[in-house]
Design an enzyme around this catalytic site. Structure first.
Site, short mmCIF file in Angstrom:
data_model
loop_
_atom_site.label_atom_id
_atom_site.label_comp_id
_atom_site.label_asym_id
_atom_site.label_seq_id
_atom_site.Cartn_x
_atom_site.Cartn_y
_atom_site.Cartn_z
N SER A 16 0.84 -1.19 0.00
CA SER A 16 0.00 0.00 0.00
C SER A 16 0.88 1.23 0.00
O SER A 16 2.05 1.18 0.37
CB SER A 16 -0.89 0.01 1.25
OG SER A 16 -0.11 0.16 2.42
N ASP A 17 0.32 2.37 -0.40
CA ASP A 17 1.01 3.63 -0.18
C ASP A 17 0.86 3.99 1.30
O ASP A 17 0.07 3.38 2.02
CB ASP A 17 0.45 4.73 -1.08
CG ASP A 17 1.49 5.81 -1.38
OD1 ASP A 17 2.44 5.96 -0.59
OD2 ASP A 17 1.34 6.50 -2.40
N TRP A 18 1.61 4.99 1.73
CA TRP A 18 1.66 5.35 3.16
C TRP A 18 0.25 5.63 3.68
O TRP A 18 -0.38 6.62 3.33
CB TRP A 18 2.55 6.58 3.33
CG TRP A 18 2.76 7.01 4.75
CD1 TRP A 18 1.82 7.49 5.60
CD2 TRP A 18 3.99 7.00 5.47
NE1 TRP A 18 2.38 7.79 6.81
CE2 TRP A 18 3.72 7.50 6.76
CE3 TRP A 18 5.31 6.65 5.15
CZ2 TRP A 18 4.70 7.65 7.74
CZ3 TRP A 18 6.29 6.79 6.13
CH2 TRP A 18 5.99 7.27 7.39
N GLY A 19 -0.25 4.72 4.52
CA GLY A 19 -1.56 4.93 5.14
C GLY A 19 -2.75 4.73 4.24
O GLY A 19 -3.89 5.03 4.64
#
Length: 746
Positions: A296-299
């Protein structure tokens, strides 16, 4: 001894030990196939997964951050905070000793000794900072980009990094979106070509070799189409646009073995990218056969709550995992919820096994199980080596685009390159002595003290023949005009003026959306004031996106777009201004006349009513089109020659074009080959780039460019399901102003 014989030997050895009850613990260790490099990777993976508890598996699916504090006195405390079972670390230290200590803890203090994969955002260089990717695309030199990624991988690996979140191959057509700087421009084919170059550069021929790191294609998919260029926002992507524009660069990267992909923040027509089963599983895994993993991307997993498709963190974990995201970047959503989801039978442990298998596969391919530690050598031997510097300088020079160059005074010669008769030159503007913003956003571990400023480089290049007068002139923004007078005084002493303008590094890049592409008014005002002195003006632009130049363009005699060129960009610029280097860059993205023209890109579809429906208050055409770029020499294009005027669907067609350098400068010229299909079952873009090639042409010499047209590859179109269609009929091949017709027969 072959693998089959070794397996038999191991089995006999273990049976003997068991029969005689000799050192049963040693017997167990000898049967740890996953630790034995003689066995095939898939067998090692299966052996390891069988030994893992559910908790150990879930830990492999999480990434944490570490390394913010580089103080050696705090290293031990940081290591003690580290859980040795974690799958990955986003690593922000340059200390290989520190990194190896963390890895040693994972190997020696976890039950199974599974190594950690260390990641970092190596976007356009590690310590040797290269031009931003948008600039790299303007070089049209895939070989140089591949070499730059090799350098970045080597420097990163020697600092302890195994994995980069690069390249970004989001096709970007709205320059208000700040992350346009991180990709390769507005064209799918260009993004695909540079995706392949970057992946090969980072990963090499064998990921287990030293100095290679895993690449990560991002952001899958459609992220760059965020409404109004506002980062992280909704994207309304039709199925046709999804396949026609956004998918091909990712498919190209997957085809050459990219290890990982990153899901995007964006909501794809109602289904966020991080919860999109169609793109992440049906396409990426099932259709394309990708065997690595998705992070995933950050968060972006917990962001599913904000996007309104998950009630809480637990549901966010369920949806993203079911969609096809194997690793959770930093927000701990998987760690908190995955085991409970398995107990509730909402997720099967078999599915967990498959996700972990993909993560372990990348670790095995990286050689982390067999060589978990990196070499420890001195910083001076890791960074800024001569070959690396040469590559950085060369790609910076080839990325710079000469947008405008006109004659000045009574002289028929253009203002650039600078004539030796111009003894005194004023150099003004906020970029002149800058050593931070010139590196651009995502500058990795680049240091400003490594950067030679524009002024230093110009003084070194021009100082023997020209006297330079420096004045700041103005800050990047604000309303302080008190510095104008100092700039006027410098210009009054000079026969020509170089004005260096641009963006701060964080005005573009992530979360760098802007409503206007114009530079701050104070910068435009400075140029207007200097124009009153009636001196020839050369504008140098350093920025991370196309700019609105409608006013500046009318004030300048020459404009050089240097982008954010990295550590050695100023030296390349000095060479271009002096004439030591002949500029060869061409735009990989359109410069609109005004911000209000957006969206404007070269491969739009034809309008229903010709020459109507356009804005009434501005012209239809952009200021500088895709592919625009001037040179110090003159290239004469011969007539395009086709091997035939007709081609069968399973046949080949060859196109040739002779180009002659009629000037006095050696140069490099890029030929862009476009195809247009005027009539099809669905409307097609006015023209589409299908091939490009850059060649060096000596003054007075000619070279031949050749495009081998493959009907399936170059004449077909893709539908909204990803299926290719090839139709007979008339087609056109175009280079520059030339357009030739040919026919595809059944």
């Amino acid at each position: 001894m072959n693998i089959f014989c070794k397996k038999i030997w191991y089995c006999l050895f273990v049976i003997t030990l068991e029969l005689f009850n000799v050192n049963s613990f040693y017997a167990q260790e000898c049967t740890s196939v996953y630790k034995n490099s003689d066995f095939p990777v898939e067998q090692r993976i299966n052996d390891l997964i069988q030994r893992m508890t559910l908790h150990e598996k879930v830990m492999q699916m999480n990434q944490w951050t570490m390394g913010k504090n580089l103080n050696p006195n705090n290293v031990e405390d940081k290591i003690n905070e580290f859980d040795p079972e974690i799958g990955s670390i986003l690593y922000r230290s340059i200390n290989p000793v520190y990194r190896n200590e963390i890895q040693r803890k994972a190997i020696e203090e976890s039950r199974l000794g599974i190594p950690v994969i260390f990641a970092f955002d190596v976007i356009h260089g590690y310590r040797t900072v290269f031009p931003i990717p948008l600039a790299q695309a303007c070089s049209w030199n895939t070989e140089l980009v591949e070499q730059s990624c090799e350098v970045a991988a080597k420097e990163a690996w020697l600092s302890g990094v195994n994995w980069t979140f690069s390249p970004m191959v989001d096709v970007a057509r709205d320059p208000r979106w700040g992350r346009v700087s991180e990709g390769y421009g507005e064209d799918p084919y260009v993004n695909a070509r540079f995706a392949v170059a970057a992946v090969k550069g980072y990963q090499g021929h064998d990921l287990s070799e030293k100095y290679t790191i895993a690449a990560c294609l991002k952001h899958f998919v459609g992220y760059s189409m965020s409404e109004g260029g506002r980062d992280y926002n909704y994207t309304d992507v039709s199925s046709q646009t999804l396949w026609e524009t956004f998918m091909s660069p990712f498919e190209a990267g997957v085809s050459v073995g990219v290890a990982t992909l990153m899901s995007g923040f964006n909501d794809i027509t109602g289904v966020p990218a991080t919860a999109n089963h169609y793109t992440l599983t049906e396409v990426l895994k099932n259709k394309w056969g990708h065997d690595g993993f998705v992070i995933s991307d950050w968060g972006s997993i917990k962001n599913l709550i904000d996007q309104g498709v998950a009630q809480d963190r637990k549901q966010a974990a369920l949806k993203s995992f079911k969609a096809g995201v194997e690793m959770d970047m930093v927000d701990n959503v998987y760690l908190e919820n995955m085991e409970e989801l398995v107990k509730e039978k909402k997720i099967s442990e078999e599915d967990i096994n498959e996700a972990v298998r993909r993560i372990l596969r990348v670790k095995f391919h990286l050689g982390l199980f067999d060589q978990p530690y990196v070499d420890v050598i001195k910083e001076k031997d890791r960074y800024l080596q001569k070959r690396d510097v040469d590559i950085a300088t060369e790609i910076a020079a080839e990325s710079m685009v000469l947008l405008k160059n006109t004659p000045y005074g009574n002289n028929d010669n253009n203002i650039l390159p600078l004539d030796t008769s111009l003894k005194n030159i004023a150099v003004i503007g906020p970029m002149v002595k800058d050593s931070v913003n010139i590196m651009g956003f995502w500058e990795g571990m680049g240091k400003s003290e490594d950067v030679k400023s524009i002024y230093e480089s110009l003084d070194e290049e021009l100082g023997k023949k020209h006297r330079l007068y420096y004045a700041l002139g103005c800050e990047f923004d604000g309303n302080d005009t008190t510095l104008f007078q100092q700039a006027r005084e410098a210009c009054q002493k000079s026969e020509a003026v170089i004005i260096c303008l641009g963006e701060k590094r964080n005005w573009s890049g992530e979360n760098g959306s802007r409503s206007s592409l114009a530079l701050p008014y104070i910068q435009e005002q400075l140029v207007s004031e200097i124009k009153k002195l009636n001196k020839p003006i050369i504008i140098v632009l350093s920025n991370g996106r196309p700019l609105e130049l409608i006013r500046l363009n009318n004030l300048a005699d020459a404009i050089v777009e240097i982008w954010q060129p990295g550590t050695y960009g100023a030296n390349a610029l000095a060479g271009i201004l002096s004439g030591r280097i002949n500029p060869s860059g061409k735009l990989a993205i359109t410069f609109p006349l005004t911000t209000g023209q957006i969206p404007i890109h070269y491969n739009r579809r034809p309008s229903a009513v010709k020459n109507q429906g356009n804005y009434k208050d501005i012209p239809e055409q952009p200021l500088y089109t895709f592919g625009h770029g001037l040179s110090y020499t003159c290239y004469e294009y011969d007539t395009i020659k086709l091997s035939s005027s007709k081609i069968k669907m399973n046949g080949k067609l060859y196109a040739e074009l002779k180009v002659t350098n009629n000037g006095t400068f050696d140069g490099k010229e890029t030929i862009l080959w476009f195809i247009s299909d005027p009539v099809a079952n669905i409307s097609r873009p006015i023209k589409e780039l299908k091939y490009f090639e850059k060649k060096e042409i000596k003054a007075g010499e000619s070279v031949v460019y050749r495009f081998n047209i493959d009907p399936i590859r170059d004449l077909s179109y893709v539908d909204g399901y990803g299926q290719k269609h090839l139709e007979s009929g008339e087609y056109y091949l175009q280079v520059g102003n030339q357009k030739v017709q040919f026919e595809l027969e059944d």
